[in-house]
Design a protein around this motif. Structure first.
Motif, PDB file in Angstrom:
ATOM      1  N   LEU A 241      24.808  24.349   8.458  1.00 28.99           N
ATOM      2  CA  LEU A 241      24.336  25.453   7.613  1.00 28.99           C
ATOM      3  C   LEU A 241      23.539  24.913   6.426  1.00 28.99           C
ATOM      4  CD1 LEU A 241      27.543  27.710   7.484  1.00 28.99           C
ATOM      5  CD2 LEU A 241      25.645  27.815   9.093  1.00 28.99           C
ATOM      6  N   THR A 242      24.065  23.878   5.784  1.00 28.83           N
ATOM      7  CA  THR A 242      23.455  23.351   4.567  1.00 28.83           C
ATOM      8  C   THR A 242      22.061  22.770   4.820  1.00 28.83           C
ATOM      9  OG1 THR A 242      25.642  22.832   3.671  1.00 28.83           O
ATOM     10  CG2 THR A 242      23.744  21.689   2.695  1.00 28.83           C
ATOM     11  N   PHE A 243      21.916  22.036   5.934  1.00 22.84           N
ATOM     12  CA  PHE A 243      20.648  21.363   6.214  1.00 22.84           C
ATOM     13  C   PHE A 243      19.814  22.115   7.246  1.00 22.84           C
ATOM     14  CE2 PHE A 243      23.510  17.974   4.738  1.00 22.84           C
ATOM     15  CZ  PHE A 243      22.741  17.432   3.728  1.00 22.84           C
ATOM     16  N   TYR A 244      20.083  23.402   7.424  1.00 19.13           N
ATOM     17  CA  TYR A 244      19.300  24.211   8.367  1.00 19.13           C
ATOM     18  C   TYR A 244      17.850  24.309   7.877  1.00 19.13           C
ATOM     19  CZ  TYR A 244      18.088  28.139  11.443  1.00 19.13           C
ATOM     20  OH  TYR A 244      17.519  28.960  12.393  1.00 19.13           O
ATOM     21  N   GLY A 245      16.917  23.882   8.699  1.00 22.39           N
ATOM     22  CA  GLY A 245      15.507  23.886   8.310  1.00 22.39           C
ATOM     23  C   GLY A 245      15.121  22.722   7.418  1.00 22.39           C
TER      24      GLY A 245
ATOM     25  N   CYS B 256      21.275  18.289  21.166  1.00 26.66           N
ATOM     26  CA  CYS B 256      21.218  19.546  21.923  1.00 26.66           C
ATOM     27  C   CYS B 256      20.721  19.338  23.344  1.00 26.66           C
ATOM     28  CB  CYS B 256      20.334  20.562  21.212  1.00 26.66           C
ATOM     29  SG  CYS B 256      18.641  19.991  20.980  1.00 26.66           S
ATOM     30  N   MET B 257      20.980  18.156  23.921  1.00 24.84           N
ATOM     31  CA  MET B 257      20.602  17.968  25.320  1.00 24.84           C
ATOM     32  C   MET B 257      21.364  18.932  26.218  1.00 24.84           C
ATOM     33  SD  MET B 257      20.200  15.244  23.404  1.00 24.84           S
ATOM     34  CE  MET B 257      21.706  14.283  23.446  1.00 24.84           C
TER      35      MET B 257
ATOM     36  N   TYR C 250      24.009  25.548  17.902  1.00 26.80           N
ATOM     37  CA  TYR C 250      24.688  26.149  16.750  1.00 26.80           C
ATOM     38  C   TYR C 250      25.801  27.111  17.153  1.00 26.80           C
ATOM     39  CZ  TYR C 250      21.988  24.423  12.727  1.00 26.80           C
ATOM     40  OH  TYR C 250      21.450  23.649  11.720  1.00 26.80           O
ATOM     41  N   HIS C 251      25.597  27.857  18.250  1.00 22.95           N
ATOM     42  CA  HIS C 251      26.581  28.871  18.619  1.00 22.95           C
ATOM     43  C   HIS C 251      27.933  28.256  18.973  1.00 22.95           C
ATOM     44  CE1 HIS C 251      26.421  27.949  22.944  1.00 22.95           C
ATOM     45  NE2 HIS C 251      25.110  27.849  22.807  1.00 22.95           N
ATOM     46  N   LYS C 252      27.965  26.942  19.263  1.00 24.04           N
ATOM     47  CA  LYS C 252      29.228  26.295  19.596  1.00 24.04           C
ATOM     48  C   LYS C 252      30.086  26.048  18.366  1.00 24.04           C
ATOM     49  CE  LYS C 252      32.251  24.230  22.151  1.00 24.04           C
ATOM     50  NZ  LYS C 252      33.052  24.990  23.141  1.00 24.04           N
ATOM     51  N   TYR C 253      29.463  25.878  17.219  1.00 23.29           N
ATOM     52  CA  TYR C 253      30.188  25.479  16.021  1.00 23.29           C
ATOM     53  C   TYR C 253      30.439  26.635  15.048  1.00 23.29           C
ATOM     54  CZ  TYR C 253      28.611  20.894  17.665  1.00 23.29           C
ATOM     55  OH  TYR C 253      28.363  19.792  18.429  1.00 23.29           O
TER      56      TYR C 253
ATOM     57  N   ASP D 266      20.695  29.290  19.200  1.00 19.10           N
ATOM     58  CA  ASP D 266      20.240  28.219  20.094  1.00 19.10           C
ATOM     59  C   ASP D 266      19.578  27.073  19.343  1.00 19.10           C
ATOM     60  OD1 ASP D 266      21.092  29.378  22.501  1.00 19.10           O
ATOM     61  OD2 ASP D 266      19.357  30.713  22.508  1.00 19.10           O
ATOM     62  N   ALA D 267      19.694  27.086  18.008  1.00 21.73           N
ATOM     63  CA  ALA D 267      19.143  25.970  17.228  1.00 21.73           C
ATOM     64  C   ALA D 267      19.867  24.685  17.614  1.00 21.73           C
ATOM     65  CB  ALA D 267      19.295  26.249  15.732  1.00 21.73           C
ATOM     66  N   CYS D 268      19.142  23.600  17.524  1.00 24.10           N
ATOM     67  CA  CYS D 268      19.662  22.307  17.984  1.00 24.10           C
ATOM     68  C   CYS D 268      20.616  21.699  16.960  1.00 24.10           C
ATOM     69  CB  CYS D 268      18.492  21.357  18.228  1.00 24.10           C
ATOM     70  SG  CYS D 268      18.929  19.904  19.171  1.00 24.10           S
ATOM     71  N   GLY D 269      21.791  21.299  17.446  1.00 24.35           N
ATOM     72  CA  GLY D 269      22.727  20.598  16.585  1.00 24.35           C
ATOM     73  C   GLY D 269      22.310  19.146  16.384  1.00 24.35           C
TER      74      GLY D 269
END
Length: 534
Positions: free
Chosen positions: A462-466, A389-390, A396-399, A414-417
């Motif tokens: 989505l699966t590994f969020y958090g 996410c540099m 996240y909003h991109k995918y 805005d979570a980091c990919g």
């Protein structure tokens, strides 16, 4: 008593004297006011006068304007204005294929520029005599251009139409480039096809290979030894998988502690077994399995396999006729429904005896020892990955589709990919948190492709969020298949990822990065020679 004449006179002298002095005083005051106001105006005008030349000097210095050009009758300025207009008209004349007029205009522009150059060289302004002819000749050509409808309004409209046409062409070329690039990336080179055929034939023809494989099965205890370094690769590309194994072995401090679990499909199974049986990798243990061995991998358990039975999904991914081809070709790539691609979400079931594994894509090169990954503390998380996410592009909003309420309610845009391709998975935590069940939930919700469209990364996010622990960026360097990468990052990187269409084994691979991959291919191998690898 008789009065004297003087007694009968009015005291005019005295009254006149008072008025006179009052008037005189008033005039003096008025004169003083006038003088003061004039002095103020003069001083302010002097201030303006002192500032104005400074401002003009600054402008003149910045624009290279001479004193002569500041005069209303400046010949130099007139010629410069004519040249600017003539250059714009010249473009239209060439576009209109009026080459004779364009030639005459170009010649006159050169003549006018020569006049200005000569005047600048001798440091003296142009005279009326030497500039009159040039101004007149250029004026005649500009008038002719007006008769040809090369006026500013026409020029503006034509340029606007030209820009629009160029934009349409650029969009068309971009679309075709993307389409053909995708097709090129999906092709199987003849050399790779040849290698697979020859290896398959060798496997079934040579009893020595099968005998050697049986002997190696005596080391089966290593496959479940949790004290060793276990890597997994899911691929149908023999040579790419070989580079992953070879580069890991070459850079490992303890190759005898490295175990590679390879999973391929039925078509490539014999060839993959033959290659890794006949070649040694510094004592690294390699086991090959085929995806068809996993009986639990069926449509009743796996949402992707269930969706493949749907005619709408088949049309979308395989025919491209579902939405009149409005969806870009990259979103309809059937590889995204390949179970070898989705098998990364079933790693605990593929390797039930293991506690921690490092997952590697088949388009990576390992250039550092990776043993430290197995002692990395994931702080209770399941997935260890390098964040990407540099830039805002990798958030996240991109995918994901944030117009969908399920996405909007559960995930920060805005979570980091992060990146698939080099991941450390804690399988104990995975099983405890039922991560595969989370994947199933989101995959079933996306049956109509409204949550995301492309690949395995969106469902992974989505699966590994958090549940993802950020690793040091030097562990995983991306971009070798589509962009330029900083040489300092390459030097420090542990795993170099050729993500993108320009894979190093394809003709469209980026030439300057191919040596990073080629160094782990033995092109002198007889089979590679026979299949024209070079």
């Amino acid at each position: 008593m008789r009065r004297r004449n003087s007694d009968f006179r009015r005291p005019v002298r005295r009254r006149f004297s008072n008025v006179f002095w009052l008037t005189l005083c008033g005039l003096a005051v008025l004169l003083l006011i006038i003088l003061l106001s004039r002095e103020t105006r003069d001083s302010s005008s002097r201030l303006v006068y002192t500032k104005r030349p400074y401002r003009h000097d600054r402008i003149a210095d910045g624009l290279n304007i001479t004193e002569e050009m500041l005069r209303p009758e400046s010949m130099t300025r007139q010629i410069n204005d004519q040249i600017s207009l003539a250059k714009a008209i010249l473009v239209i004349a060439k576009e209109s294929n009026n080459l004779q007029f364009a030639w005459e205009l170009s010649a006159q522009i050169r003549n006018s520029q020569m006049l200005l150059s000569n005047a600048a060289s001798r440091r003296s302004p142009l005279t009326n005599g030497e500039s009159e002819s040039a101004i007149r000749d250029m004026a005649l050509l500009l008038y002719q251009a007006q008769q040809l409808h090369y006026d500013s309004a026409t020029m503006f409209m034509r340029l606007k139409a030209k820009i629009q046409s160029l934009e349409e062409q650029a969009n068309s070329f971009s679309e075709k480039s993307s389409k053909y690039g995708q097709i090129a990336a999906e092709e199987v080179p003849k050399s790779l096809y040849c290698l697979g055929v020859r290896l398959t034939a060798e496997w079934f023809r040579s009893s020595n290979l099968q005998k050697k494989l049986k002997e190696e099965k005596q080391a089966a205890a290593k496959l479940v030894d949790t004290g060793l370094y276990h890597f997994c690769v899911f691929s149908d590309n023999i040579l790419a998988t070989s580079v992953v194994v070879n580069s890991t072995a070459m850079n490992s401090k303890n190759p005898d502690m490295v175990v590679f679990h390879l999973v391929t499909d039925e078509v490539n199974y014999a060839a993959m077994k033959a290659w890794f049986t006949m070649n040694s990798f510094r004592g690294v243990t390699v086991v090959v399995q085929k995806i068809e061995e996993f009986s639990w991998l069926n449509a009743s358990y796996v949402p992707v396999l269930k969706q493949l039975q749907d005619s709408d999904t088949q049309n979308y991914y395989f025919s491209g006729n579902h939405d009149n081809s409005r969806t870009p070709i990259k979103f309809r790539n059937p590889k995204y429904l390949s179970m070898l691609n989705h098998l990364r979400f079933y790693i605990p079931e593929v390797f039930p005896a293991l506690k921690k594994v490092v997952f590697l894509d088949d388009d990576v090169v390992v250039q550092k020892d990776l043993s430290a990954l197995f002692t990395t503390d994931l702080n209770g998380n399941v997935n260890g990955a390098v964040e990407t996410c540099m830039e805002t592009f990798h958030r996240y909003h991109k995918y994901l589709n944030y117009s969908h309420p399920l996405i909007r309610q559960h995930f920060d845009p805005d979570a980091c990919g992060w990146a698939f391709g080099m991941n450390v998975f804690d399988l104990v935590e995975w099983r405890k948190r039922n991560v595969t069940g989370i994947y199933h939930y989101w995959q079933e919700k996306n049956v109509d492709r409204t949550l995301w469209k492309l690949g395995t990364l969106p469902p992974g996010l989505l699966t590994f969020y958090g549940l993802t622990e950020a690793l040091n960026p030097s562990w995983h360097i991306l971009g070798f298949g589509y962009t330029n990468v900083d040489s300092k990052l390459i030097e420090k990187g542990a795993v170099l990822h050729f993500n993108g269409n320009s894979k190093p084994w394809l003709k469209i691979g980026i030439e300057k990065y191919k040596p990073l991959w080629d160094k782990y291919v033995d092109y002198s191998h007889p089979l590679l020679q026979q299949c024209n690898f070079h």
